[in-house]
Enzyme design. Structure first.
Site, PDB file in Angstrom:
ATOM      1  N   GLU A   1      -0.408   0.848  -2.074  1.00 26.62           N
ATOM      2  CA  GLU A   1       0.632   0.047  -2.746  1.00 26.62           C
ATOM      3  C   GLU A   1       1.970   0.760  -2.914  1.00 26.62           C
ATOM      4  O   GLU A   1       2.476   0.874  -4.026  1.00 26.62           O
ATOM      5  CB  GLU A   1       0.112  -0.408  -4.118  1.00 26.62           C
ATOM      6  CG  GLU A   1      -1.209  -1.155  -4.053  1.00 26.62           C
ATOM      7  CD  GLU A   1      -1.791  -1.484  -5.437  1.00 26.62           C
ATOM      8  OE1 GLU A   1      -1.269  -0.992  -6.431  1.00 26.62           O
ATOM      9  OE2 GLU A   1      -2.781  -2.237  -5.490  1.00 26.62           O
TER      10      GLU A   1
ATOM     11  N   GLU B   1     -10.158  -5.934  -0.269  1.00 26.52           N
ATOM     12  CA  GLU B   1     -10.510  -6.206  -1.677  1.00 26.52           C
ATOM     13  C   GLU B   1     -10.588  -7.705  -1.939  1.00 26.52           C
ATOM     14  O   GLU B   1     -10.073  -8.217  -2.930  1.00 26.52           O
ATOM     15  CB  GLU B   1      -9.471  -5.572  -2.623  1.00 26.52           C
ATOM     16  CG  GLU B   1      -9.237  -4.095  -2.366  1.00 26.52           C
ATOM     17  CD  GLU B   1      -8.277  -3.434  -3.340  1.00 26.52           C
ATOM     18  OE1 GLU B   1      -7.954  -4.048  -4.378  1.00 26.52           O
ATOM     19  OE2 GLU B   1      -7.854  -2.314  -3.058  1.00 26.52           O
TER      20      GLU B   1
HETATM   21  C1  XIL Z   1      -9.000  -2.416 -10.147  1.00 26.95           C
HETATM   22  C2  XIL Z   1     -10.442  -2.344 -10.630  1.00 26.95           C
HETATM   23  O1  XIL Z   1     -11.155  -3.412 -10.068  1.00 26.95           O
HETATM   24  C3  XIL Z   1     -10.498  -2.394 -12.138  1.00 26.95           C
HETATM   25  O2  XIL Z   1     -11.810  -2.180 -12.597  1.00 26.95           O
HETATM   26  C4  XIL Z   1      -9.556  -1.348 -12.746  1.00 26.95           C
HETATM   27  O3  XIL Z   1      -9.528  -1.490 -14.141  1.00 26.95           O
HETATM   28  C5  XIL Z   1      -8.162  -1.490 -12.180  1.00 26.95           C
HETATM   29  O4  XIL Z   1      -8.194  -1.435 -10.768  1.00 26.95           O
HETATM   30  N1  XIL Z   1      -5.742  -2.864  -6.249  1.00 26.95           N
HETATM   31  C6  XIL Z   1      -6.556  -1.791  -5.985  1.00 26.95           C
HETATM   32  C7  XIL Z   1      -7.798  -1.620  -6.768  1.00 26.95           C
HETATM   33  O5  XIL Z   1      -6.314  -1.053  -5.023  1.00 26.95           O
HETATM   34  O6  XIL Z   1      -8.147  -0.277  -6.923  1.00 26.95           O
HETATM   35  C8  XIL Z   1      -7.699  -2.299  -8.119  1.00 26.95           C
HETATM   36  O7  XIL Z   1      -8.975  -2.212  -8.755  1.00 26.95           O
HETATM   37  C9  XIL Z   1      -7.255  -3.747  -7.963  1.00 26.95           C
HETATM   38  C10 XIL Z   1      -5.901  -3.817  -7.306  1.00 26.95           C
END
Ligand code: XIL
Length: 378
Positions: free
Chosen positions: A163, A268
């Site tokens: 990101e 994701e």
């Molecule tokens: C999120 C997790 O799912 C949560 O449990 C945590 O509190 C915050 O992060 N982008 C990403 C992930 O790359 O690592 C993030 O995961 C969601 C957004």
């Protein structure tokens, strides 16, 4: 006392039967997700720390039966794995990697350099003053290389930076950027390549369908390539809503990224059925909104029409993934069941969302077989 013991005995029996039953359910299904996509791409899931600790064997049985790729939802992020300078906590990440190896599951490392979930020591000295560029580069190198070398040969690829491009295409002004400058991105990939030359290196981001962001990512990757840095794959996080983003815009990004010579990973995926407080939120985890009853409409169950849109959305996206199977190497869901999805608590704490493929009883939702059917009929 005797009755208590008897009750306990029946409870244990019941719980183990339920667990056994769920394992069997997954095995007895005509075809697993991983088999349905075996010729196309890996099909993965994120697993959380509770599951890695061995506290949720029923869900882990689903992981073994249905998925052939895993990523840790949190335990490899810097605040967890490197909470104090020079003090690494590998307790969970070791268990996570061992689970993958024991079960022949492909492992992704998530994530080495990110503006979120990074401990504050990273950027300051003992007096609390901001560190120099040289010190931060040395810390970055030590962080990346210590972790990657520990899992050399065991982890297939890493989300090296996560990101770093804003929605308008500009560079995110993170502390890494402010202290080191744009160069930190190139350095991170070089440190990673040096630590484990055989590991794949990825760039991962959310809201990748936004045209300006797409252009920003393309420009950054091209620049890195001109400087001799190769990125093996671009991760499109794919945190979706029922209507946004537009699938055609998503497809355009997928095409633009693969034209860079990079593989594509859906890293994701989830589909929130809940209203979004801000349509342009993406997945910026630092932004949180106040709880309001009307923002949590499905506390008992999901209405039929919402289920229908949810299923259609999953089918549309998987259809797209099938079409681009030559470019896509992995599709990963951000969690196994709705019970533990991060969407229940972000961007609003304490809601009930239904974004994943398995329900709160560890059962596959009807959409799973529909996705499988669509894949094998193509
Ligand atoms: C999120 C997790 O799912 C949560 O449990 C945590 O509190 C915050 O992060 N982008 C990403 C992930 O790359 O690592 C993030 O995961 C969601 C957004």
């Amino acid at each position: 006392m005797k009755r208590g013991v008897l009750l306990y005995f029946f409870m244990v029996l019941w719980i183990s039967l339920c667990g056994y039953n769920h394992t069997i359910v997954a095995q007895e299904r005509a075809m697993s997700l991983k088999d349905a996509f075996r010729e196309k791409f890996l099909i993965g899931t994120a697993i959380n720390s509770y599951q890695i600790m061995g506290k949720d064997p029923v869900t882990m049985a689903i992981v073994k039966n249905e998925f052939n790729a895993i990523v840790a939802e949190n335990c490899m992020k810097s605040e967890n794995i490197h909470p104090v300078e020079g003090v690494f906590d590998f307790s969970l990440s070791d268990r996570f990697v061992q689970f993958g190896q024991d079960n022949n599951i492909v492992i992704t490392g998530h994530t080495l350099i990110w503006h979120s979930q990074t401990p504050s020591w990273f950027f300051v000295d003992r007096e609390g003053k901001q560190v120099s560029k040289e010190v931060l580069i040395a810390r970055m190198k030590n962080h990346i290389q210590t972790i990657m070398k520990r899992y050399k040969g065991k982890i297939k690829g890493w989300d090296v930076v996560n990101e770093v491009i804003n929605d308008d295409g500009s560079y995110r002004k993170s502390k890494f950027y402010k202290i080191i400058g744009e160069e930190y991105i190139k350095l991170a990939y070089e440190f990673a390549r040096e630590a484990d030359p055989k590991a794949e290196l990825y760039y991962n981001d959310y809201s990748t369908a936004i045209p300006e962001k797409r252009a920003g990512i393309v420009a950054m990757i091209k620049k890195l390539q001109q400087q001799g840095v190769t990125i093996d794959a671009i991760g499109m996080q794919t945190h979706l809503g029922l209507k946004t983003p537009d699938i055609a815009a998503f497809e355009n990004s997928l095409i633009a990224f693969s034209q860079l010579g990079c593989k594509i990973m859906i890293t994701e995926m989830d589909i929130s059925v809940l209203p979004f407080p801000d349509e342009n939120l993406g997945a910026e985890i630092a932004k949180n909104y106040e709880y309001k009853q009307q923002m949590n409409p499905y506390q008992k169950s999901l209405p039929e029409d919402v289920i229908a849109s949810f299923e259609q959305r999953y089918l549309d996206f998987f259809k797209l993934f099938n079409t681009y199977q030559e470019d896509i190497t992995r599709v990963t869901l951000w969690g196994v069941t709705d019970a533990y999805s991060w969407k229940n608590n972000w961007p609003i704490l304490g809601r009930k969302d239904y974004p994943l493929l398995f329900n709160r009883n560890n059962e596959p939702k009807p959409i799973v077989d529909k996705i499988i059917k669509q894949s094998i009929s193509e």
